[in-house]
Design a protein around this motif. Structure first.
Motif, short mmCIF file in Angstrom:
data_model
loop_
_atom_site.label_atom_id
_atom_site.label_comp_id
_atom_site.label_asym_id
_atom_site.label_seq_id
_atom_site.Cartn_x
_atom_site.Cartn_y
_atom_site.Cartn_z
N TYR A 1 -18.71 46.55 -16.93
CA TYR A 1 -20.20 46.21 -15.84
C TYR A 1 -20.69 45.27 -15.82
CZ TYR A 1 -20.27 51.68 -16.01
OH TYR A 1 -19.75 52.68 -15.17
N PRO A 2 -21.30 44.14 -14.91
CA PRO A 2 -21.81 42.86 -15.37
C PRO A 2 -23.38 43.13 -16.28
CG PRO A 2 -23.18 43.78 -12.83
CD PRO A 2 -21.39 45.45 -13.95
N THR A 3 -23.02 41.91 -16.98
CA THR A 3 -24.60 41.65 -17.88
C THR A 3 -25.27 40.74 -17.29
OG1 THR A 3 -22.67 41.80 -19.23
CG2 THR A 3 -24.72 41.23 -20.33
N ASP A 4 -26.90 40.88 -17.70
CA ASP A 4 -28.08 40.32 -16.99
C ASP A 4 -27.98 39.23 -18.18
OD1 ASP A 4 -29.46 41.00 -19.57
OD2 ASP A 4 -30.88 42.22 -17.53
N SER A 5 -29.27 38.09 -18.01
CA SER A 5 -29.22 36.31 -18.49
C SER A 5 -30.01 36.97 -19.87
CB SER A 5 -30.21 35.88 -17.46
OG SER A 5 -31.84 36.51 -17.47
N ARG A 6 -30.42 38.27 -19.87
CA ARG A 6 -31.22 38.58 -21.15
C ARG A 6 -30.10 39.69 -22.13
NH1 ARG A 6 -37.42 40.90 -20.28
NH2 ARG A 6 -38.10 38.56 -19.60
N GLY A 7 -28.75 39.44 -22.07
CA GLY A 7 -27.40 40.50 -22.34
C GLY A 7 -27.21 41.78 -22.13
N ARG A 8 -28.27 42.23 -21.23
CA ARG A 8 -28.01 43.91 -20.87
C ARG A 8 -27.41 44.19 -19.91
NH1 ARG A 8 -34.43 44.46 -20.26
NH2 ARG A 8 -33.75 43.23 -18.50
N ILE A 9 -26.64 44.61 -20.02
CA ILE A 9 -25.50 45.84 -19.61
C ILE A 9 -26.07 46.57 -18.32
CG2 ILE A 9 -23.20 47.20 -18.81
CD1 ILE A 9 -22.95 46.45 -22.10
N CYS A 10 -25.83 45.96 -17.01
CA CYS A 10 -26.30 46.85 -16.40
C CYS A 10 -25.87 48.29 -16.11
CB CYS A 10 -26.12 45.94 -14.61
SG CYS A 10 -26.98 44.47 -14.36
N GLY A 11 -26.78 48.96 -15.52
CA GLY A 11 -26.47 50.60 -15.03
C GLY A 11 -26.15 51.46 -16.40
N ARG A 12 -26.14 50.96 -17.71
CA ARG A 12 -26.23 51.18 -18.61
C ARG A 12 -27.37 52.18 -19.61
NH1 ARG A 12 -21.86 54.50 -18.33
NH2 ARG A 12 -21.06 54.49 -19.84
N GLN A 13 -26.82 52.35 -20.61
CA GLN A 13 -28.37 52.56 -21.86
C GLN A 13 -28.26 51.64 -22.37
OE1 GLN A 13 -30.98 55.38 -22.08
NE2 GLN A 13 -31.93 53.63 -23.10
N ASN A 14 -29.04 50.78 -22.82
CA ASN A 14 -29.38 49.28 -23.76
C ASN A 14 -30.14 49.59 -24.82
OD1 ASN A 14 -27.62 46.81 -22.41
ND2 ASN A 14 -28.27 48.53 -20.85
N GLY A 15 -29.60 50.55 -25.31
CA GLY A 15 -31.12 50.67 -27.05
C GLY A 15 -32.10 51.31 -26.58
N ASP A 16 -32.94 50.71 -26.30
CA ASP A 16 -34.48 51.60 -26.06
C ASP A 16 -34.78 51.18 -24.04
OD1 ASP A 16 -34.96 52.25 -28.28
OD2 ASP A 16 -35.89 50.76 -28.88
N VAL A 17 -33.88 50.68 -23.87
CA VAL A 17 -33.88 50.13 -22.43
C VAL A 17 -33.44 51.31 -21.51
CG1 VAL A 17 -34.00 47.55 -21.04
CG2 VAL A 17 -34.89 47.62 -22.63
N ASP A 18 -33.06 51.04 -20.18
CA ASP A 18 -32.51 52.46 -20.40
C ASP A 18 -32.12 51.14 -18.57
OD1 ASP A 18 -31.14 54.11 -18.32
OD2 ASP A 18 -32.48 55.74 -18.14
N LEU A 19 -31.10 51.07 -18.02
CA LEU A 19 -30.64 50.39 -16.51
C LEU A 19 -29.61 51.02 -16.35
CD1 LEU A 19 -30.55 46.55 -18.01
CD2 LEU A 19 -32.19 47.81 -16.99
N THR A 20 -29.57 52.99 -16.53
CA THR A 20 -28.53 53.14 -15.80
C THR A 20 -28.79 53.71 -13.96
OG1 THR A 20 -29.70 55.26 -16.02
CG2 THR A 20 -28.25 54.77 -17.30
N ASN A 21 -30.25 53.41 -13.90
CA ASN A 21 -30.32 53.01 -12.66
C ASN A 21 -30.62 52.32 -11.83
OD1 ASN A 21 -32.73 52.52 -13.57
ND2 ASN A 21 -34.41 53.55 -12.45
N ARG A 22 -29.72 51.01 -12.25
CA ARG A 22 -30.07 49.55 -12.20
C ARG A 22 -28.75 49.16 -11.89
NH1 ARG A 22 -35.22 47.12 -15.19
NH2 ARG A 22 -34.89 45.54 -14.25
N PRO A 23 -28.19 49.25 -11.56
CA PRO A 23 -26.13 48.76 -11.30
C PRO A 23 -25.57 47.36 -10.81
CG PRO A 23 -26.38 50.86 -9.43
CD PRO A 23 -27.82 50.31 -10.30
N TYR A 24 -26.56 46.91 -10.61
CA TYR A 24 -26.09 45.89 -9.29
C TYR A 24 -26.50 44.90 -9.92
CZ TYR A 24 -24.76 50.14 -6.16
OH TYR A 24 -24.38 49.98 -5.28
N LEU A 25 -26.15 43.70 -10.33
CA LEU A 25 -26.49 42.15 -10.50
C LEU A 25 -26.59 40.87 -9.66
CD1 LEU A 25 -26.86 40.65 -13.22
CD2 LEU A 25 -24.74 39.67 -13.02
#
Length: 717
Positions: free
Chosen positions: A81-105
């Motif tokens: 999966y791609p990683t955004d400029s803050r180091g979070r993985i798109c489309g996955r759960q990143n600790g307390d931040v849920d990006l599962t519904n945002r899969p595109y960079l």
């Protein structure tokens, strides 16, 4: 009655005798002496090179530790999966931040991501995970500040309503273009950029406040979408023709098998027919290439617009250029000329080597299981390669996130080395710079683990090759030193040989493979250094590196030759690797002229046999998929690139033929070494008869003296 020989027989005998007597000066050891108890591979033997086997097992244990670190610290999500400029993985759960519904960079300035430097320095622009890629074109209104907040794509936590009435900044994207997705990333669609009547696209080029290299974006996205289109077409071609490709592979297996079996009876005609077939195929290739070139010239008739492009992903455009066919024709003509010269100068030596090929054919056809044996080393090679690749990929995804410093609101110098920064530091209040995610930074430990992993690939890979060679060598040696092949040969000579290798000689195989692995590893390091120095001005250093790499390549080839013959001697006598290598080298040096005349010529003939099979299957597949076989035009499917299955068939056929002929080549090398041993140990008397076939004795001008009827006669054909 006096035996009558033809002129050709006399020539062969004279040439065989002209190779000179065996060197018994002692410079390369004393020749073998007759041993009445020797009848092939020694049954009573002990374990050899145990220390090397222990070292190999310890290395495998260390490789297991490397695997533990790789699995413990690697992250599959970072690879998939791609990683955004803050180091979070798109489309996955990143600790307390849920990006599962945002899969595109989404990249704020895509123009910084379309050059080849992106592979080395990353994409130097802020990016954010989005639910879907933009479906329209937008440009920030820096004149009237009439921006719709719903159109803005901003970093998380940014107030879009407040930003809509302000000048553009790095907090929100100043423009975006209708995009598609490639690898989970939003990439502008080409036809939107090229549309002249699109109001937003026209405005995009006319905005003076933000210089946007629209041509660069158009060219970069064109290459990306062209590449995806080509891959989709190739995938479609494979999906509709895969079963035909496998039929071609099956035909290659059958032809290879029949070729080896038929060589048992008609080796001479098969060799010459094979050579003529190769020369005929190359002649036709030269004719076809220059005919196509002439046809293109006739169609073009001096049209200057038909020049070949410097680079394009449209493969068909290359085949429509005369330069392509001229290059193919020149290469084919050069290879044809070289083979013609070899055939002319080696015609007598080829006749001498045919007898050795006949003997090899007998051994292979007698032990048909040897043709299937390469499947086992192939599976082991896949296991080693797969294990190495898995660890390499996992370790590449390990490490801490590393940030790179970018300048806000200014074009980025993507060719310069990036400036590192602390990604955890907040640059929101900095008016000029921002720290964004660049890559994963790993400490030196992972570099050493990667080196360990690569060396493991080399060592275990060569170990598997050595295991297959020694097992086959033992089986073929048993065949040669058995006088009555049908009656006295054991039921499973290959299984017995493999059992001896596995029980006694894994250490010797580990020793030989370790030597080659060290040389290959040093070569690999030199190649990496050469890649690092490509952009530097240290021309002398690069020249010295290439000289060292060339010398190591020659050394590796020589060591592989020594290893192969050492494995044969280990399989026969059961001695350790060093002693076996010494004995094999001395035996070859005492018969160096025979080595050049027989052994190397047979290698050339086997290579021609592979070319015949691959050429026949390749030409047949070309005419079939190109719909040029009368009566079969309706069977091939409609393809985007008919040469995709053709190339696949050619490459696969070469690998299959190499597997079959690799067994054949091992038989030739083993029987050749046994043949030299036979010449030194025996003299053809009643007490010391030769093991070689009557055909070989005839060519060498030797024969076994008549024995009594109760004595066992040497097996002929």
């Amino acid at each position: 009655m006096t035996e009558t020989r033809s002129a050709s027989d006399e020539d062969l005998i004279a040439m065989a005798r002209s190779q000179g007597p065996v060197d018994d000066s002692g410079k390369y050891g004393k020749p073998r002496t007759f041993d009445p108890t020797f009848h092939g591979p020694i049954k009573k033997r002990s374990c050899t090179d145990v220390i090397c086997l222990i070292l190999l097992l310890a290395f495998i244990g260390g490789w297991g530790v490397v695997a533990y670190f790789a699995f413990a610290n690697g992250n599959w999500d970072r690879l998939l999966y791609p990683t955004d400029s803050r180091g979070r993985i798109c489309g996955r759960q990143n600790g307390d931040v849920d990006l599962t519904n945002r899969p595109y960079l989404f990249y704020f300035d895509i123009s910084t991501c379309l050059g080849p430097q992106t592979l080395f320095h990353g994409c130097r622009t802020p990016s954010v995970c989005v639910t879907q890629c933009p479906n329209k074109t937008f440009v920030w209104d820096n004149i009237d500040f009439k921006n719709d907040p719903a159109d803005l794509i901003c970093l998380d936590g940014v107030d879009k309503i407040a930003q809509a009435t302000k000048p553009s900044s790095q907090r929100c994207a100043s423009y975006y273009v209708q995009s598609g997705t490639i690898g989970g990333r939003c990439i502008p669609i080409l036809n939107v950029l090229q549309s002249s009547d699109n109001r937003n696209a026209t405005r995009l080029a006319a905005v003076p406040e933000l210089p946007v290299p629209q041509a660069q974006i158009a060219n970069g996205t064109k290459n990306l979408f062209d590449a995806r289109a080509v891959l989709e077409k190739i995938f479609y071609d494979f999906s509709v023709s895969w079963w035909m490709i496998f039929i071609a592979f099956g035909m290659t297996m059958v032809i290879s098998f029949l070729w080896i079996v038929i060589m048992r009876w008609v080796a001479g005609p098969m060799v010459w027919l094979g050579m003529l077939a190769v020369l005929g195929l190359l002649s036709y290739a030269v004719y076809y290439c220059f005919t196509r070139m002439a046809a293109i010239d006739a169609l073009r008739k001096g049209d200057p617009g038909g020049q070949a492009p410097l680079f394009t992903l449209d493969i068909n455009s290359y085949l429509a250029q005369r330069e392509t066919w001229m290059a193919f024709g020149i290469i084919s003509a050069i290879v044809l000329g070289i083979l013609v010269l070899i055939a002319l100068f080696l015609r007598n030596r080829i006749r001498l080597a045919v007898a050795l090929l006949e003997e090899a054919s007998k051994s292979v056809s007698t032990m048909m299981c040897t043709l299937m044996f390469p499947i086992l080393p192939f599976i082991l090679q896949l296991v080693v390669f797969g294990f190495w690749g898995l660890l390499a990929v996992l370790m590449s995804s390990a490490g801490e996130q590393k940030g790179i410093l970018v300048t806000k609101g200014a074009p980025q110098n993507t060719s310069a080395e990036p400036v590192s920064c602390d990604l955890k530091q907040n640059f929101a209040s900095n008016a000029t710079h921002e720290c964004i995610f660049g890559d994963y930074q790993r400490d030196s430990m992972y570099a050493y683990l990667q080196l360990y992993n690569i060396f493991g690939l080399f060592w275990l890979g060569f170990f598997v090759v050595g295991l297959g060679e020694m097992a086959l060598a033992g089986a073929f040696a048993s065949f040669y030193f058995t006088r009555r092949k049908v009656d006295d040969l054991s039921a499973f000579p290959l299984g017995a040989s493999f059992g001896r290798c596995f029980r006694y000689h894994l250490g010797s195989i580990a020793f030989g493979s370790l030597i080659i692995a060290v040389v290959r590893f040093i070569r690999w390091i030199l190649e990496q250094l050469d890649q690092k120095l490509k952009k530097s001005e240290l021309g002398i250093a690069r020249f010295l590196l290439k000289c060292c790499a060339c010398c190591l390549w020659c050394l590796e080839k020589f060591l592989k030759f020594i290893n192969r013959n050492a494995y044969i001697m280990v399989a026969i006598y059961g001695k350790n690797f060093c002693r076996s290598a010494k004995n094999a080298f001395e035996l070859l040096m005492r018969n160096i002229l025979r080595v050049v005349v027989l052994d190397k010529v047979t290698d050339f003939l086997l290579f021609l046999g592979k070319l015949v099979i691959v050429g026949a299957v390749g030409v047949g597949s070309f005419f079939f998929f190109a719909r040029r076989i009368p009566g079969l035009e309706q069977y091939p499917p409609m393809l985007n690139y008919y040469y995709v299955p053709v190339i696949t068939v050619i490459v696969g056929s070469y690998l299959i033929a190499s597997a079959f002929f690799g067994v054949y080549a091992m038989a030739v090398d083993t029987l050749f070494l046994c043949f030299l041993e036979d010449l030194e140990r025996n003299d053809g008397s009643k007490e010391r008869p030769y093991y070689m076939s009557k055909n070989l004795m005839k060519i060498l001008g030797k024969k076994n003296k008549k024995a009594k009827k109760e004595n066992i006669k040497t097996t002929a054909a």
